[in-house]
Design a protein around this motif. Structure first.
Motif, PDB file in Angstrom:
ATOM      1  N   GLN A 102     103.379  62.360  17.625  1.00  0.00           N
ATOM      2  CA  GLN A 102     104.726  61.794  17.519  1.00  0.00           C
ATOM      3  C   GLN A 102     105.537  62.266  18.721  1.00  0.00           C
ATOM      4  O   GLN A 102     105.507  63.448  19.083  1.00  0.00           O
ATOM      5  CB  GLN A 102     105.408  62.236  16.229  1.00  0.00           C
ATOM      6  CG  GLN A 102     104.792  61.660  14.968  1.00  0.00           C
ATOM      7  CD  GLN A 102     103.510  62.376  14.561  1.00  0.00           C
ATOM      8  OE1 GLN A 102     103.446  63.601  14.569  1.00  0.00           O
ATOM      9  NE2 GLN A 102     102.485  61.618  14.215  1.00  0.00           N
ATOM     10  N   LEU A 103     106.267  61.338  19.311  1.00  0.00           N
ATOM     11  CA  LEU A 103     107.032  61.619  20.530  1.00  0.00           C
ATOM     12  C   LEU A 103     108.461  61.142  20.359  1.00  0.00           C
ATOM     13  O   LEU A 103     108.693  60.013  19.910  1.00  0.00           O
ATOM     14  CB  LEU A 103     106.396  60.896  21.723  1.00  0.00           C
ATOM     15  CG  LEU A 103     104.928  61.199  21.990  1.00  0.00           C
ATOM     16  CD1 LEU A 103     104.365  60.237  23.031  1.00  0.00           C
ATOM     17  CD2 LEU A 103     104.759  62.630  22.443  1.00  0.00           C
ATOM     18  N   VAL A 104     109.404  61.992  20.736  1.00  0.00           N
ATOM     19  CA  VAL A 104     110.823  61.644  20.626  1.00  0.00           C
ATOM     20  C   VAL A 104     111.504  61.951  21.957  1.00  0.00           C
ATOM     21  O   VAL A 104     111.583  63.110  22.373  1.00  0.00           O
ATOM     22  CB  VAL A 104     111.502  62.421  19.492  1.00  0.00           C
ATOM     23  CG1 VAL A 104     112.991  62.063  19.428  1.00  0.00           C
ATOM     24  CG2 VAL A 104     110.825  62.125  18.155  1.00  0.00           C
ATOM     25  N   GLU A 105     112.005  60.894  22.605  1.00  0.00           N
ATOM     26  CA  GLU A 105     112.689  61.060  23.883  1.00  0.00           C
ATOM     27  C   GLU A 105     114.180  61.295  23.678  1.00  0.00           C
ATOM     28  O   GLU A 105     114.759  60.863  22.682  1.00  0.00           O
ATOM     29  CB  GLU A 105     112.540  59.812  24.776  1.00  0.00           C
ATOM     30  CG  GLU A 105     111.131  59.416  25.115  1.00  0.00           C
ATOM     31  CD  GLU A 105     110.647  58.259  24.279  1.00  0.00           C
ATOM     32  OE1 GLU A 105     109.780  57.506  24.739  1.00  0.00           O
ATOM     33  OE2 GLU A 105     111.150  58.114  23.134  1.00  0.00           O
TER      34      GLU A 105
ATOM     35  N   LEU B  72     115.313  63.493  31.529  1.00  0.00           N
ATOM     36  CA  LEU B  72     114.804  63.041  30.242  1.00  0.00           C
ATOM     37  C   LEU B  72     113.916  64.127  29.640  1.00  0.00           C
ATOM     38  O   LEU B  72     113.209  64.826  30.362  1.00  0.00           O
ATOM     39  CB  LEU B  72     114.004  61.754  30.405  1.00  0.00           C
ATOM     40  CG  LEU B  72     114.706  60.587  31.091  1.00  0.00           C
ATOM     41  CD1 LEU B  72     113.782  59.374  31.122  1.00  0.00           C
ATOM     42  CD2 LEU B  72     116.014  60.256  30.420  1.00  0.00           C
ATOM     43  N   SER B  73     113.968  64.233  28.326  1.00  0.00           N
ATOM     44  CA  SER B  73     113.109  65.159  27.598  1.00  0.00           C
ATOM     45  C   SER B  73     112.314  64.394  26.556  1.00  0.00           C
ATOM     46  O   SER B  73     112.765  63.348  26.065  1.00  0.00           O
ATOM     47  CB  SER B  73     113.950  66.234  26.893  1.00  0.00           C
ATOM     48  OG  SER B  73     114.699  66.984  27.823  1.00  0.00           O
TER      49      SER B  73
ATOM     50  N   TYR C 135     109.263  66.813  30.525  1.00  0.00           N
ATOM     51  CA  TYR C 135     110.534  66.428  31.131  1.00  0.00           C
ATOM     52  C   TYR C 135     110.304  65.461  32.294  1.00  0.00           C
ATOM     53  O   TYR C 135     109.247  65.464  32.926  1.00  0.00           O
ATOM     54  CB  TYR C 135     111.261  67.665  31.673  1.00  0.00           C
ATOM     55  CG  TYR C 135     111.488  68.740  30.652  1.00  0.00           C
ATOM     56  CD1 TYR C 135     110.617  69.828  30.560  1.00  0.00           C
ATOM     57  CD2 TYR C 135     112.566  68.688  29.774  1.00  0.00           C
ATOM     58  CE1 TYR C 135     110.813  70.821  29.621  1.00  0.00           C
ATOM     59  CE2 TYR C 135     112.774  69.682  28.837  1.00  0.00           C
ATOM     60  CZ  TYR C 135     111.895  70.749  28.767  1.00  0.00           C
ATOM     61  OH  TYR C 135     112.093  71.730  27.831  1.00  0.00           O
ATOM     62  N   LEU C 136     111.325  64.686  32.576  1.00  0.00           N
ATOM     63  CA  LEU C 136     111.340  63.873  33.782  1.00  0.00           C
ATOM     64  C   LEU C 136     112.694  64.074  34.445  1.00  0.00           C
ATOM     65  O   LEU C 136     113.715  63.589  33.945  1.00  0.00           O
ATOM     66  CB  LEU C 136     111.123  62.392  33.475  1.00  0.00           C
ATOM     67  CG  LEU C 136     110.992  61.495  34.714  1.00  0.00           C
ATOM     68  CD1 LEU C 136     109.711  61.818  35.483  1.00  0.00           C
ATOM     69  CD2 LEU C 136     111.020  60.019  34.324  1.00  0.00           C
ATOM     70  N   GLN C 137     112.694  64.816  35.539  1.00  0.00           N
ATOM     71  CA  GLN C 137     113.905  65.019  36.319  1.00  0.00           C
ATOM     72  C   GLN C 137     114.030  63.885  37.318  1.00  0.00           C
ATOM     73  O   GLN C 137     113.128  63.671  38.133  1.00  0.00           O
ATOM     74  CB  GLN C 137     113.859  66.360  37.056  1.00  0.00           C
ATOM     75  CG  GLN C 137     115.055  66.628  37.945  1.00  0.00           C
ATOM     76  CD  GLN C 137     116.342  66.824  37.171  1.00  0.00           C
ATOM     77  OE1 GLN C 137     116.361  67.496  36.149  1.00  0.00           O
ATOM     78  NE2 GLN C 137     117.426  66.212  37.649  1.00  0.00           N
TER      79      GLN C 137
ATOM     80  N   CYS D 166     108.186  57.960  26.910  1.00  0.00           N
ATOM     81  CA  CYS D 166     107.271  59.091  26.969  1.00  0.00           C
ATOM     82  C   CYS D 166     105.940  58.641  26.381  1.00  0.00           C
ATOM     83  O   CYS D 166     105.922  57.841  25.432  1.00  0.00           O
ATOM     84  CB  CYS D 166     107.873  60.241  26.161  1.00  0.00           C
ATOM     85  SG  CYS D 166     106.838  61.681  25.981  1.00  0.00           S
ATOM     86  N   ALA D 167     104.842  59.150  26.914  1.00  0.00           N
ATOM     87  CA  ALA D 167     103.530  58.746  26.423  1.00  0.00           C
ATOM     88  C   ALA D 167     102.566  59.917  26.432  1.00  0.00           C
ATOM     89  O   ALA D 167     102.644  60.800  27.287  1.00  0.00           O
ATOM     90  CB  ALA D 167     102.970  57.619  27.283  1.00  0.00           C
ATOM     91  N   ALA D 168     101.651  59.889  25.488  1.00  0.00           N
ATOM     92  CA  ALA D 168     100.572  60.878  25.417  1.00  0.00           C
ATOM     93  C   ALA D 168      99.265  60.220  25.829  1.00  0.00           C
ATOM     94  O   ALA D 168      98.999  59.083  25.456  1.00  0.00           O
ATOM     95  CB  ALA D 168     100.451  61.439  24.012  1.00  0.00           C
TER      96      ALA D 168
END
Length: 120
Positions: A3-6, A20-21, A80-82, A96-98
């Motif tokens: 499970q992914l939560v941005e 982004l987190s 993270y994405l700075q 976001c992806a796994a």
């Protein structure tokens, strides 16, 4: 299952920065390669960046090289994405992806997406 939560999207001006987190759960985070993708209005989903399980290897789309940085904190199960020097053409929904497939629009698991809008 993963499970992914941005979080962290928003409206900014050209030249601004945004981070982004993405919080992950469901599997041991350090065993999962992670990535970021984006979907611009009216377009398909494009690869943005990826990071290996340990964080020692990263990959970027040409359009964001030198401006975006992907990182991860395995202790916090977060990637993270700075994003620096944002441009209007960076406007998109960011996902976001796994287990991303580098250079494609494919991954095993997806977050719900967060909107980033860059005004000129």
């Amino acid at each position: 299952q993963v499970q992914l939560v941005e979080s962290g999207g928003g409206l900014v001006q050209a030249g601004d920065s945004l981070r982004l987190s993405c919080a992950a759960s469901g599997r041991t985070f350090r065993t999962i390669a992670m990535g970021w993708f984006r979907r611009k209005p009216g377009k398909g989903r494009d690869f943005v960046a990826s990071i290996s399980r340990s964080g020692g290897s990263t990959s970027y789309a040409d359009s964001v090289k030198g401006r975006f940085t992907v990182s991860r904190d395995n202790a916090r199960s977060t990637v993270y994405l700075q994003m620096n020097n944002l441009k209007p053409e960076d406007t998109a929904v960011y996902y976001c992806a796994a287990e991303p497939v580098v250079g494609t629009g494919q991954a095993a698991y997806w977050g719900q997406g967060t909107q980033v809008t860059v005004s000129s």
